[in-house]
Design a protein around this motif. Structure first.
Motif, PDB file in Angstrom:
ATOM      1  N   TYR A 130     -12.951  -2.398  -2.294  1.00  0.00           N
ATOM      2  CA  TYR A 130     -12.693  -1.151  -2.361  1.00  0.00           C
ATOM      3  C   TYR A 130     -10.874  -1.032  -3.110  1.00  0.00           C
ATOM      4  CZ  TYR A 130     -12.417   3.776  -2.001  1.00  0.00           C
ATOM      5  OH  TYR A 130     -11.900   5.423  -2.225  1.00  0.00           O
ATOM      6  N   SER A 131     -11.267  -0.432  -4.535  1.00  0.00           N
ATOM      7  CA  SER A 131      -9.759  -0.068  -3.739  1.00  0.00           C
ATOM      8  C   SER A 131      -9.398   1.002  -5.051  1.00  0.00           C
ATOM      9  CB  SER A 131      -9.071  -0.969  -5.475  1.00  0.00           C
ATOM     10  OG  SER A 131      -7.852  -1.050  -5.977  1.00  0.00           O
ATOM     11  N   TYR A 147       0.619   3.693  -3.255  1.00  0.00           N
ATOM     12  CA  TYR A 147      -0.119   4.162  -2.711  1.00  0.00           C
ATOM     13  C   TYR A 147       0.621   5.928  -2.379  1.00  0.00           C
ATOM     14  CZ  TYR A 147      -4.112   1.378  -3.371  1.00  0.00           C
ATOM     15  OH  TYR A 147      -4.747   0.377  -4.777  1.00  0.00           O
ATOM     16  N   GLY A 157      -4.739  -4.158  -6.903  1.00  0.00           N
ATOM     17  CA  GLY A 157      -5.689  -3.654  -6.967  1.00  0.00           C
ATOM     18  C   GLY A 157      -7.362  -4.423  -6.801  1.00  0.00           C
ATOM     19  N   ALA A 158      -7.143  -5.439  -5.632  1.00  0.00           N
ATOM     20  CA  ALA A 158      -8.345  -6.487  -5.867  1.00  0.00           C
ATOM     21  C   ALA A 158      -9.293  -5.762  -4.627  1.00  0.00           C
ATOM     22  CB  ALA A 158      -7.804  -7.855  -5.065  1.00  0.00           C
ATOM     23  N   GLY A 159      -8.071  -4.743  -3.985  1.00  0.00           N
ATOM     24  CA  GLY A 159      -8.730  -4.201  -2.900  1.00  0.00           C
ATOM     25  C   GLY A 159      -8.888  -5.242  -1.488  1.00  0.00           C
ATOM     26  N   MET A 160      -8.216  -6.279  -1.416  1.00  0.00           N
ATOM     27  CA  MET A 160      -8.369  -6.826  -0.406  1.00  0.00           C
ATOM     28  C   MET A 160      -7.692  -7.408   0.515  1.00  0.00           C
ATOM     29  SD  MET A 160      -8.818 -10.816  -2.544  1.00  0.00           S
ATOM     30  CE  MET A 160      -8.505 -11.640  -1.663  1.00  0.00           C
ATOM     31  N   PRO A 192      -0.734  10.892   0.475  1.00  0.00           N
ATOM     32  CA  PRO A 192      -2.408  11.656  -0.386  1.00  0.00           C
ATOM     33  C   PRO A 192      -3.044  11.150   1.696  1.00  0.00           C
ATOM     34  CG  PRO A 192      -2.078   9.881  -0.852  1.00  0.00           C
ATOM     35  CD  PRO A 192      -0.557   9.245  -0.685  1.00  0.00           C
ATOM     36  N   GLY A 193      -2.702  10.276   1.934  1.00  0.00           N
ATOM     37  CA  GLY A 193      -4.215  10.132   2.647  1.00  0.00           C
ATOM     38  C   GLY A 193      -5.255   9.096   2.165  1.00  0.00           C
ATOM     39  N   ILE A 194      -6.642   8.836   3.391  1.00  0.00           N
ATOM     40  CA  ILE A 194      -7.876   8.074   3.094  1.00  0.00           C
ATOM     41  C   ILE A 194      -8.747   8.761   3.383  1.00  0.00           C
ATOM     42  CG2 ILE A 194      -8.325   5.719   3.032  1.00  0.00           C
ATOM     43  CD1 ILE A 194      -5.902   4.716   3.736  1.00  0.00           C
ATOM     44  N   LEU A 231      -6.429  -4.802   3.086  1.00  0.00           N
ATOM     45  CA  LEU A 231      -6.919  -4.033   4.621  1.00  0.00           C
ATOM     46  C   LEU A 231      -7.944  -4.923   5.305  1.00  0.00           C
ATOM     47  CD1 LEU A 231      -7.354  -0.052   3.593  1.00  0.00           C
ATOM     48  CD2 LEU A 231      -5.571  -0.909   5.094  1.00  0.00           C
ATOM     49  N   PRO A 232      -9.240  -5.740   4.028  1.00  0.00           N
ATOM     50  CA  PRO A 232      -9.841  -6.194   4.921  1.00  0.00           C
ATOM     51  C   PRO A 232      -8.588  -7.929   5.348  1.00  0.00           C
ATOM     52  CG  PRO A 232     -10.012  -5.363   2.344  1.00  0.00           C
ATOM     53  CD  PRO A 232      -8.925  -5.090   2.520  1.00  0.00           C
ATOM     54  N   ASN A 266       0.709  -1.337  -0.014  1.00  0.00           N
ATOM     55  CA  ASN A 266       0.302  -0.127   0.351  1.00  0.00           C
ATOM     56  C   ASN A 266       0.400   1.430   0.343  1.00  0.00           C
ATOM     57  OD1 ASN A 266      -2.575  -1.298   0.127  1.00  0.00           O
ATOM     58  ND2 ASN A 266      -3.346  -0.778   1.976  1.00  0.00           N
ATOM     59  N   VAL A 267       2.263   0.980   0.359  1.00  0.00           N
ATOM     60  CA  VAL A 267       2.645   2.732   0.281  1.00  0.00           C
ATOM     61  C   VAL A 267       3.615   2.534  -0.565  1.00  0.00           C
ATOM     62  CG1 VAL A 267       5.000   2.842   1.905  1.00  0.00           C
ATOM     63  CG2 VAL A 267       3.582   2.156   3.113  1.00  0.00           C
ATOM     64  N   THR A 289      -0.502   8.006   6.537  1.00  0.00           N
ATOM     65  CA  THR A 289      -1.425   6.936   6.632  1.00  0.00           C
ATOM     66  C   THR A 289      -0.953   6.126   7.812  1.00  0.00           C
ATOM     67  OG1 THR A 289      -2.699   6.914   5.023  1.00  0.00           O
ATOM     68  CG2 THR A 289      -3.231   4.723   6.064  1.00  0.00           C
ATOM     69  N   ALA A 338     -12.584   2.560   2.517  1.00  0.00           N
ATOM     70  CA  ALA A 338     -11.068   1.485   2.313  1.00  0.00           C
ATOM     71  C   ALA A 338     -10.872   0.278   3.019  1.00  0.00           C
ATOM     72  CB  ALA A 338      -9.804   2.402   2.778  1.00  0.00           C
TER      73      ALA A 338
HETATM   74  N1  LIG Z   1      -1.055   3.675   2.688  1.00  0.00           N
HETATM   75  C1  LIG Z   1      -2.421   4.592   1.666  1.00  0.00           C
HETATM   76  N2  LIG Z   1      -2.398   5.656   1.548  1.00  0.00           N
HETATM   77  C2  LIG Z   1      -3.189   6.210   0.610  1.00  0.00           C
HETATM   78  N3  LIG Z   1      -4.765   5.246   0.028  1.00  0.00           N
HETATM   79  C3  LIG Z   1      -4.502   4.193   0.828  1.00  0.00           C
HETATM   80  C4  LIG Z   1      -2.948   3.407   1.470  1.00  0.00           C
HETATM   81  N4  LIG Z   1      -3.262   1.829   2.111  1.00  0.00           N
HETATM   82  C5  LIG Z   1      -4.966   2.114   1.089  1.00  0.00           C
HETATM   83  N5  LIG Z   1      -5.338   3.155   0.596  1.00  0.00           N
HETATM   84  C6  LIG Z   1      -6.102   3.250   0.296  1.00  0.00           C
HETATM   85  O1  LIG Z   1      -7.681   1.707   0.604  1.00  0.00           O
HETATM   86  C7  LIG Z   1      -8.256   1.320  -0.859  1.00  0.00           C
HETATM   87  C8  LIG Z   1      -7.825  -0.312  -0.135  1.00  0.00           C
HETATM   88  O2  LIG Z   1      -6.066  -0.487   0.099  1.00  0.00           O
HETATM   89  P1  LIG Z   1      -6.275  -2.306  -0.208  1.00  0.00           P
HETATM   90  O3  LIG Z   1      -7.504  -2.740   1.098  1.00  0.00           O
HETATM   91  O4  LIG Z   1      -5.453  -2.603   0.183  1.00  0.00           O
HETATM   92  O5  LIG Z   1      -6.910  -2.516  -1.591  1.00  0.00           O
HETATM   93  P2  LIG Z   1      -5.799  -2.133  -2.787  1.00  0.00           P
HETATM   94  O6  LIG Z   1      -4.233  -2.074  -2.188  1.00  0.00           O
HETATM   95  O7  LIG Z   1      -6.091  -3.788  -3.654  1.00  0.00           O
HETATM   96  O8  LIG Z   1      -6.640  -1.616  -3.805  1.00  0.00           O
HETATM   97  C9  LIG Z   1      -6.782   1.784  -2.632  1.00  0.00           C
HETATM   98  O9  LIG Z   1      -6.974   1.199  -3.191  1.00  0.00           O
HETATM   99  C10 LIG Z   1      -6.144   3.152  -1.472  1.00  0.00           C
HETATM  100  O10 LIG Z   1      -7.030   4.022  -2.331  1.00  0.00           O
END
Ligand SMILES: Nc1ncnc2c1ncn2[C@@H]1O[C@H](COP(=O)(O)OP(=O)(O)O)[C@@H](O)[C@H]1O
Ligand SMILES: [Mg+2]
Lengths: 112, 148
Positions: free
Chosen positions: B96-97, B59, B109-112, B83-85, B114-115, B55-56, B134, B91
């Motif tokens: 969600y991605s 994003y 970018g599977a949105g998996m 950019p932060g969230i 953080l879950p 994620n770092v 973040t 998120a």
């Molecule tokens: N460190 C981060 N900085 C900024 N945005 C983040 C960060 N980590 C996660 N995000 C946001 O949260 C969303 C979901 O993250 P994640 O569940 O890891 O799925 P993915 O990385 O597959 O998109 C990302 O698409 C992004 O928009």
């Protein structure tokens, strides 16, 4: 079944000079999503994918996978293969589709 | 053993550096292996550290991971500049991605992410400030006998 037996049984092409041929293969996992593999593949699985970029090596190492089977005749670039060798990750190639090689591996291994 | 007093490692992560992505998590895995941490626990750590590291890379601009071990738990704190969230709850949702088309083609970018961190961590805290960065705080407990 060992990796070597599977390579022979499925006619896979060794793209790395892997020394881990006597590694036991515990099953297969077919996916092109890295997070899915991180979450759901099991140690010793053979990972079947069309991804060929360098990040597949770290995923295979982190998950203790037995190796990576790259489908559809694709081939990672030399830098990726060098890294795979350095990390002792076996990368194998096949002309088969993911569906076909998964089916053949499943037949070979049974329901694992 | 130094580990009984607690042990701490610090790693730098560069945003956008896909060539080096995963290196920090591989180092963490190596450290846990050398300490004889239970492989089942080490595998959970591998999942959370990889997803947080990626994620770092995907994003943020840069980040710093601190790995702390003591006889009770493994703690990972990952703070980034980026950019932060805006909506951390959103998120955290499966699927969600905001990953780019190029990242998706690579299988990200599977949105998996953080879950999956949440599933594998005993504690997971995600805080973020838009325009700043973040912070992920992750705790995984070592069961008694969780180390050699
Ligand atoms: N460190 C981060 N900085 C900024 N945005 C983040 C960060 N980590 C996660 N995000 C946001 O949260 C969303 C979901 O993250 P994640 O569940 O890891 O799925 P993915 O990385 O597959 O998109 C990302 O698409 C992004 O928009
Ligand atoms: Mg992610």
């Amino acid at each position: 079944m060992t990796l070597k037996e599977i390579v022979e049984g499925l006619g896979l092409r060794a793209l790395t000079t892997h020394e881990c041929e006597d590694r036991q293969v515990t099953g297969g996992y077919t996916s092109d999503l890295l997070s899915d593999v991180m979450a759901n593949a099991r140690p010793g699985n053979l990972w079947i994918t069309l991804q060929i970029h360098q990040n597949i090596v770290a995923v295979a190492r982190l998950k203790d996978l037995a190796g990576i089977v790259v489908v559809n005749g694709r081939r990672p670039d030399d830098e990726t293969l060098r890294r795979a060798d350095a990390e002792r990750v076996a990368v194998l190639g096949t002309e088969d589709s993911a569906f076909r090689v998964s089916g053949r591996l499943h037949r070979l291994l049974g329901d694992s | 053993m130094a580990f009984d007093q607690g042990l701490s490692h610090r790693f730098e992560i560069k945003g956008g550096d896909f060539a080096k992505a995963g290196r920090v998590s591989l180092e963490v895995k190596e450290i846990l292996h050398d300490l004889g941490i239970d492989p089942v626990i080490a595998r959970r750590v591998a999942i959370v550290s990889y997803e947080a590291e990626m994620n770092v890379v995907m994003y943020a601009t840069r980040g710093e991971m601190v790995l702390q071990l003591d006889p009770e738990a493994i703690r990972i704190v990952l703070e980034d500049e980026g950019p932060g969230i805006r909506d951390t709850e959103m998120a955290m949702r499966e699927g969600y991605s905001t990953a780019t088309e190029q990242m998706r083609e690579m299988g990200f970018g599977a949105g998996m992410g953080l879950p999956n961190i949440k599933k594998n961590a005993d504690r997971f805290e995600l805080t973020s400030e838009v325009g700043k960065g973040t912070c992920c705080r992750i705790v995984i407990h070592l069961s008694p006998g969780g180390r050699a």
